[in-house]
Design an enzyme around this catalytic site. Structure first.
Site, PDB file in Angstrom:
ATOM      1  N   HIS A  89     -12.768   3.803  -4.560  1.00  0.00           N
ATOM      2  CA  HIS A  89     -11.137   3.322  -4.551  1.00  0.00           C
ATOM      3  C   HIS A  89     -10.736   2.074  -5.378  1.00  0.00           C
ATOM      4  O   HIS A  89      -9.579   1.878  -5.476  1.00  0.00           O
ATOM      5  CB  HIS A  89     -10.943   2.964  -3.132  1.00  0.00           C
ATOM      6  CG  HIS A  89     -10.812   4.197  -1.923  1.00  0.00           C
ATOM      7  ND1 HIS A  89      -9.907   4.796  -1.692  1.00  0.00           N
ATOM      8  CD2 HIS A  89     -12.084   4.845  -1.419  1.00  0.00           C
ATOM      9  CE1 HIS A  89     -10.308   5.850  -0.897  1.00  0.00           C
ATOM     10  NE2 HIS A  89     -11.528   5.724  -0.756  1.00  0.00           N
ATOM     11  N   ASP A 117      -6.404  -3.680  -9.878  1.00  0.00           N
ATOM     12  CA  ASP A 117      -6.200  -2.894  -8.783  1.00  0.00           C
ATOM     13  C   ASP A 117      -6.360  -1.264  -9.251  1.00  0.00           C
ATOM     14  O   ASP A 117      -6.056  -1.046  -9.971  1.00  0.00           O
ATOM     15  CB  ASP A 117      -4.635  -2.840  -8.033  1.00  0.00           C
ATOM     16  CG  ASP A 117      -4.945  -2.917  -6.633  1.00  0.00           C
ATOM     17  OD1 ASP A 117      -5.726  -2.627  -5.959  1.00  0.00           O
ATOM     18  OD2 ASP A 117      -3.715  -3.512  -6.089  1.00  0.00           O
TER      19      ASP A 117
HETATM   20  P1  ADQ Z   1      -6.042  -2.203  -0.812  1.00  0.00           P
HETATM   21  O1  ADQ Z   1      -6.756  -3.085  -1.699  1.00  0.00           O
HETATM   22  O2  ADQ Z   1      -6.053  -2.341   0.737  1.00  0.00           O
HETATM   23  O3  ADQ Z   1      -6.982  -0.562  -1.102  1.00  0.00           O
HETATM   24  P2  ADQ Z   1      -3.619  -0.974  -1.286  1.00  0.00           P
HETATM   25  O4  ADQ Z   1      -3.746   0.263  -2.045  1.00  0.00           O
HETATM   26  O5  ADQ Z   1      -2.322  -1.584  -1.582  1.00  0.00           O
HETATM   27  O6  ADQ Z   1      -4.568  -2.002  -1.361  1.00  0.00           O
HETATM   28  O7  ADQ Z   1      -3.583  -0.644   0.208  1.00  0.00           O
HETATM   29  C1  ADQ Z   1      -3.196  -1.240   1.086  1.00  0.00           C
HETATM   30  C2  ADQ Z   1      -2.521  -0.500   2.427  1.00  0.00           C
HETATM   31  O8  ADQ Z   1      -2.547  -1.438   3.477  1.00  0.00           O
HETATM   32  C3  ADQ Z   1      -1.089   0.067   2.150  1.00  0.00           C
HETATM   33  O9  ADQ Z   1      -1.207   1.349   2.614  1.00  0.00           O
HETATM   34  C4  ADQ Z   1      -0.263  -1.205   2.631  1.00  0.00           C
HETATM   35  O10 ADQ Z   1       0.935  -0.602   3.374  1.00  0.00           O
HETATM   36  C5  ADQ Z   1      -1.028  -1.438   3.831  1.00  0.00           C
HETATM   37  N1  ADQ Z   1      -0.749  -2.912   4.236  1.00  0.00           N
HETATM   38  C6  ADQ Z   1      -0.851  -3.995   3.181  1.00  0.00           C
HETATM   39  N2  ADQ Z   1      -0.378  -5.097   3.981  1.00  0.00           N
HETATM   40  C7  ADQ Z   1       0.040  -4.748   5.276  1.00  0.00           C
HETATM   41  C8  ADQ Z   1       0.659  -5.523   6.307  1.00  0.00           C
HETATM   42  N3  ADQ Z   1       1.020  -6.730   6.162  1.00  0.00           N
HETATM   43  N4  ADQ Z   1       0.966  -4.747   7.526  1.00  0.00           N
HETATM   44  C9  ADQ Z   1       0.668  -3.351   7.310  1.00  0.00           C
HETATM   45  N5  ADQ Z   1       0.031  -2.755   6.482  1.00  0.00           N
HETATM   46  C10 ADQ Z   1      -0.264  -3.395   5.603  1.00  0.00           C
HETATM   47  C11 ADQ Z   1      -7.959  -0.118  -1.893  1.00  0.00           C
HETATM   48  C12 ADQ Z   1      -7.796  -0.479  -3.316  1.00  0.00           C
HETATM   49  C13 ADQ Z   1      -6.587  -0.002  -3.896  1.00  0.00           C
HETATM   50  C14 ADQ Z   1      -6.469   1.567  -3.658  1.00  0.00           C
HETATM   51  C15 ADQ Z   1      -6.617   1.923  -2.199  1.00  0.00           C
HETATM   52  C16 ADQ Z   1      -6.638   3.357  -1.651  1.00  0.00           C
HETATM   53  O11 ADQ Z   1      -7.998  -1.991  -3.596  1.00  0.00           O
HETATM   54  O12 ADQ Z   1      -6.267  -0.309  -5.403  1.00  0.00           O
HETATM   55  O13 ADQ Z   1      -5.031   1.882  -3.836  1.00  0.00           O
HETATM   56  O14 ADQ Z   1      -8.030   1.293  -1.814  1.00  0.00           O
HETATM   57  O15 ADQ Z   1      -7.519   3.951  -2.702  1.00  0.00           O
END
Ligand code: ADQ
Length: 462
Positions: A155, A361
């Protein structure tokens, strides 16, 4: 029909919570429902005794979870996964703290998990392993003689050799990864970096497009950009704001900028705060008219680097507000909390600008969620870092270099003043990609490729 077995560090708690679960958890659950099978992972508990696996059955899916000993948690999770691999794979070698015993603990936990999983797996089950905690998992399964098809999805980014070479066990990690039948990355840069690293440590023979032989093992390496579930996001976003928030939105005249991230140094939060400050300095016409909401719940709070960044942000938010606030206006709201998914999607829809500027990311799902939550007749504008995997697909976002605070401030000004027809045209471009490469496409292409890749007899006993 063969079952699907998913292994990830954590199991999503899904019972009755489909509405609030993230897209990734729902995507994996849907794959499990299609094939029937099992989700195996850590239950978040620490116990010095090795407890029996906790098992729950939900229709045709078994959830099997284990606890970890304190030393296992420290070495496998806190240290090697989150203080070596995570920072290195996000190009932060300055934050890596490597110790040989943590690496040994990481490999031992992978081996122990494979041993605990083995009795639950049938010969024709397909295994889908997720993320950087489990790079050696297939190798541990092969040692036990398991000949199942095993696929892996990373990921996070995979770094180029200048970075990867700094990891002492780099050769072992690469060799163990070659025990997977299929490896999936978020972006082509990650796939190329993996192959480049591999060819620096061993001979790599090209077998076919995307298929290689290294260390006498055949492995297929492809790109599967992860997506979101646009229909469900639109549905959640269209709903009415809870009364208190609707009232607040009415009171807050002017335009809103929103950022949502786990509180992580890879997300570029201090740089983003500084870019917002530059906007207020260089474009004073926006003062009094805009508000920036940064939502960032604490994550991995027991790792020092995460405590440091939290502290830094609190100081920065106070400093910027101290400098620019007036009696009637506060420019920056920093909210250190988790929000229900359905509320978050509504908040996205009510904000004119989505500001997503990680320094690095794998993909960044927030960028895709923000776009999918917009009103098609009056969409907001996405500002997106070039260093997020999502920038490969969302080329109609305002793409920025997150290290360039003047550039990000300029993009903020452009977003805040963009005419409706340009906003709609950029939104439509992005939605066509988000709809085509959604979470269903991601899981289905990965799994159908995993079922189809030629498997060689040289991995355990086939
Ligand atoms: P993350 O680093 O966690 O994931 P991201 O892809 O943005 O980053 O996913 C975060 C998830 O958590 C999103 O669905 C978002 O809506 C949710 N989220 C974030 N803050 C929140 C809050 N305050 N309240 C509720 N929900 C919240 C890792 C990798 C990424 C990759 C994903 C999936 O780092 O690059 O995109 O896995 O593969």
């Amino acid at each position: 029909m063969s079952r699907l077995v998913v292994v990830s560090n954590r199991i999503a708690a899904m019972e009755g919570k489909k509405e609030s679960a993230g897209g990734l958890a729902v995507g994996i659950m849907d794959s499990l429902k299609d094939a029937g099978g099992m989700w195996f992972g850590w239950n978040g508990k620490i116990s010095e005794e090795e407890l029996p696996l906790e098992k729950n059955q939900q229709d045709n899916i078994t959830f099997a979870s284990f606890s970890l000993k304190q030393s296992e948690y420290d070495q496998y999770y806190l240290h090697f996964s989150n203080t070596v691999i995570w920072p290195a794979f996000h190009y932060r070698l300055d934050l890596v703290q490597y110790q040989r015993e943590d690496y040994d603990g990481y490999c031992q936990v992978n081996e122990r998990l494979a041993e605990r999983l083995q009795p639950l797996v049938e010969n024709d089950d397909i295994l889908w392993i997720h993320d950087y905690h489990l790079l050696p998992f297939a190798a541990a399964c092969r040692k036990l003689g398991m000949a199942n098809r095993i696929g892996f999805f990373l990921h996070i980014p995979f770094p180029t050799s200048e970075i990867f070479n700094a990891l002492p066990p780099r050769k072992e990690l690469l060799e163990m990864m070659c025990e997977y039948d299929l490896i999936g990355f978020q972006a082509d840069t990650d796939r190329l970096a993996f192959i480049e690293n591999l060819s620096l440590v061993t001979e790599v023979e090209d077998l076919d497009e995307d298929r290689f032989s290294a260390y006498g093992k055949d492995v297929t390496v492809r790109v599967y950009p992860i997506g979101v579930e646009p229909d469900s996001i639109r549905h959640l976003a269209e709903g009415a704001l809870p009364q208190k928030l609707a009232h607040l939105r009415d009171k807050l005249s002017g335009q809103l900028i929103i950022s949502v991230d786990r509180l992580d140094y890879s997300k570029g939060l201090p740089e983003r705060f500084q870019a917002f400050e530059t906007l207020l300095e260089n474009y004073p016409q926006h003062r009094g008219n805009i508000r920036y909401f940064q939502i960032a719940p604490t994550s991995r709070g027991d790792v020092q680097a995460y405590q440091d960044i939290r502290h830094e942000l609190e100081m920065e938010a106070g400093r910027i507000n101290g400098h620019f606030s007036t009696l009637e206006w506060t420019p920056l709201f920093y909210l250190n909390q988790h929000y229900e998914r359905s509320l978050l999607m509504k908040i996205f829809r009510h904000c004119e600008v989505g500001l997503v500027t990680p320094l690095r990311d794998g993909m960044n799902l927030v960028a895709k969620e923000y776009v999918a939550a917009q009103d098609p007749a009056n969409p907001g504008v996405l500002i997106l870092s070039r260093f997020a995997g999502a920038a490969n697909e969302l080329t109609s976002a305002l793409l920025v270099n997150p290290y360039d605070r003047d550039g990000v401030a300029g993009a903020l000004d452009k977003a805040l003043t963009m005419p409706l027809d340009e906003r709609i045209s950029r939104y439509q471009d992005m939605m066509s990609v988000i709809t085509k490469n959604d979470i269903v496409h991601w899981r289905q292409t990965f799994l159908s490729d995993l079922k189809a890749v030629p498997i060689a007899p040289n991995k355990a006993k086939r």
